[in-house]
Scaffold this active site. Sequence first.
Site, PDB file in Angstrom:
ATOM      1  N   LYS A  82      -7.980  24.844   3.152  1.00 10.44           N
ATOM      2  CA  LYS A  82      -7.103  24.254   4.299  1.00 10.44           C
ATOM      3  C   LYS A  82      -6.002  25.170   5.008  1.00 10.44           C
ATOM      4  CE  LYS A  82      -4.483  20.757   1.810  1.00 10.44           C
ATOM      5  NZ  LYS A  82      -3.988  19.378   1.931  1.00 10.44           N
TER       6      LYS A  82
ATOM      7  N   GLU B 298       2.562  25.990 -26.602  1.00 10.92           N
ATOM      8  CA  GLU B 298       3.033  24.971 -25.654  1.00 10.92           C
ATOM      9  C   GLU B 298       3.158  23.628 -26.309  1.00 10.92           C
ATOM     10  OE1 GLU B 298       1.234  25.265 -21.812  1.00 10.92           O
ATOM     11  OE2 GLU B 298       2.058  27.182 -21.586  1.00 10.92           O
TER      12      GLU B 298
ATOM     13  N   ASP C  27      -6.857  15.041  -0.971  1.00 10.31           N
ATOM     14  CA  ASP C  27      -7.871  15.036   0.146  1.00 10.31           C
ATOM     15  C   ASP C  27      -9.257  14.694  -0.703  1.00 10.31           C
ATOM     16  OD1 ASP C  27      -5.662  15.957   1.356  1.00 10.31           O
ATOM     17  OD2 ASP C  27      -6.469  18.042   1.663  1.00 10.31           O
TER      18      ASP C  27
ATOM     19  N   HIS D 137       5.674  16.749 -15.375  1.00 10.72           N
ATOM     20  CA  HIS D 137       6.151  17.718 -16.367  1.00 10.72           C
ATOM     21  C   HIS D 137       7.500  17.664 -16.524  1.00 10.72           C
ATOM     22  CE1 HIS D 137       6.865  21.880 -17.573  1.00 10.72           C
ATOM     23  NE2 HIS D 137       5.650  22.247 -17.673  1.00 10.72           N
TER      24      HIS D 137
ATOM     25  N   ARG E 255       3.935  16.041 -23.760  1.00 10.23           N
ATOM     26  CA  ARG E 255       4.566  15.927 -22.323  1.00 10.23           C
ATOM     27  C   ARG E 255       5.163  14.693 -21.920  1.00 10.23           C
ATOM     28  NH1 ARG E 255       1.643  20.107 -18.332  1.00 10.23           N
ATOM     29  NH2 ARG E 255       2.317  21.815 -19.658  1.00 10.23           N
TER      30      ARG E 255
ATOM     31  N   HIS F 126       3.042  16.412 -11.870  1.00  4.89           N
ATOM     32  CA  HIS F 126       2.717  17.738 -12.031  1.00  4.89           C
ATOM     33  C   HIS F 126       1.357  17.725 -12.015  1.00  4.89           C
ATOM     34  CE1 HIS F 126       2.492  21.842 -13.754  1.00  4.89           C
ATOM     35  NE2 HIS F 126       1.994  21.431 -14.942  1.00  4.89           N
TER      36      HIS F 126
ATOM     37  N   ARG G 293      -3.035  14.996 -20.720  1.00  2.00           N
ATOM     38  CA  ARG G 293      -3.517  16.417 -20.778  1.00  2.00           C
ATOM     39  C   ARG G 293      -2.745  17.038 -21.565  1.00  2.00           C
ATOM     40  NH1 ARG G 293      -2.646  21.279 -17.868  1.00  2.00           N
ATOM     41  NH2 ARG G 293      -0.909  20.279 -16.809  1.00  2.00           N
TER      42      ARG G 293
END
Length: 558
Positions: free
Chosen positions: A34, A115, A223, A244, A290, A351, A386
């Site tokens: 887009k 992480e 979308d 996040h 997280r 996030h 996640r």
Amino acid sequence: MEHQFDFLVIGSGIAGLSFALRAARHGTVAIVTKKDKLETSTNYAQGGIASVLGRDDSFPLHIEDTLNAGDGLCHPDIVEHVVRSGPDRIRELADYGVPFNRSPIEGLEFDLGREGGHSRNRIVHAHDMTGQAVEKALVHAAENNSNIHIYENHLALDLIVEHFAIKAGSIAVRHRDVCWGAYILETPRMELHTFLAHAVVLCTGGAGKVYLYTSNPDVATGDGLAMAYRAGACLANLEFVQFHPTCLYHPHAKNFLISEAVRGEGGRLIDRRGKAFMEKYHPLKDLAFRDIVARAIDTEMKQSGDDCVFLDITHRDPDYLKTRFPNIYQKCLLLGIDITRDPIPVVPAAHYICGGIVTDGFGRTTLENLYAVGECACTGLHGANRLASNSLLEAMVFAHESALHCAEHIQQWRKRPVPEIPACPLPMAHLNSTQSEMVLIAHNWDIIRRLMWNYVGIVRTDKRLELALTHIRQIRMEIREHLPNIPLSNDLVELQDLALVAELIIRCAIQRKESRGLHYNLDHPRKDDVAWRQDTIVRRRQVEDPRGVVGATNNLQT
Ligand code: SIN
């Protein structure tokens, strides 16, 4: 104007480009995007891609970390498949020319970062601009492939779907929905196009813009989620929105992430007085999952009344920081923050949406010939939360699987008779409207984002969710009522999609009467494995038409 391709890909991030590059070996591919082709969430991903490449690492460890993060809702077969496919997909990216940092250690191919939630170093990265490096390499490859055509400034309005109700007597017992393409609006020319294809692949990314504060770029307006829902596909787990923990807090920083890799390199969260606080919340401290870190920061901010907390990495060697995090160093410096000397002001921000369009191991949605890959899909990998840097991995793995699946079927699909495709049901009044009530768009965007931040954020309650549902339904009604007075624009289409996605997130959050992973509700603070160890499904009521009518649900009427 009508266009015909073998494959239509909507979105030009890692998912869309990876699919296109593989599918182009078997047919023609249109990628519609887009905005500019590089304007994708992938392009802003800093940390990297998780994969088992270290000597002390193993597939079972990565699988275990992913399952632990997902808090009981991951689909273990999918997790295993994704984790085991990781190294091949990473090497494929390296072959496309992605300049991953190499390891100085002999015998180790890549430099591996750490992480939150990972028990080993396994994040392959290109400094702190991994997504940008991946995006550039894949766009370059796609542009040099004669079977791939990229259409920039082409906004997808709705899917073209053939609906069949299969009846026993007068009762519809089953539905079959077949996707044939999409209606696309070319901007700024405002020209409508019909793209037909044997398979359509939604790679439209996330919906971070539904929240007031987000790390996502402006294009992340959900979308694909909205189009799939309107077309009758199943969506799941939209309540699991990942915040996040560390977005830069500065009046002139828009959506700028301070990568979790900074905590992986020893960065510590501190309050305004310089006191570290994560040990109060979890034994893994700053490298806890997280959801835990984001909730801890939220609690600290609510207790102290402060606008932000700080991330302190000043104890590391300045030269090392400048080489490891060149992008973060430069960006902060421009705003007057020298990360080698100053703690970085940070706040949590929306996030990543862990739920999405339900797909199987081949990326297939519940509609025939419609696939979904990347953040817009719900594959079962992430469950309720996640694991960091698992998203680019997921996108690559399912782009690969869905392209292989399409390749197997394309010959057979080419033989199917194409039904008569009606013109886009968009009321032409919108294209020609000279009236201007643009304030409605700006106002409602703002209200939705504040509503979601305040009532459907990191910590939820039943009351706030019910209020949010009432408000969002009113807002959607107001938009519908005033539509004839608003000229068609990207903003209007995105507002419609965003409002629908907001409602779907709220509905999923209301359904789940427990707290799990990223969904934390003070009225149901415990996890309920008996009643709720299952996905939350939302699906639009079927269009019941026995004739197999081809149509699209009109974006501007739902
Ligand atoms: C980060 O760099 O912290 C983002 C990585 C991710 O979201 O997976």
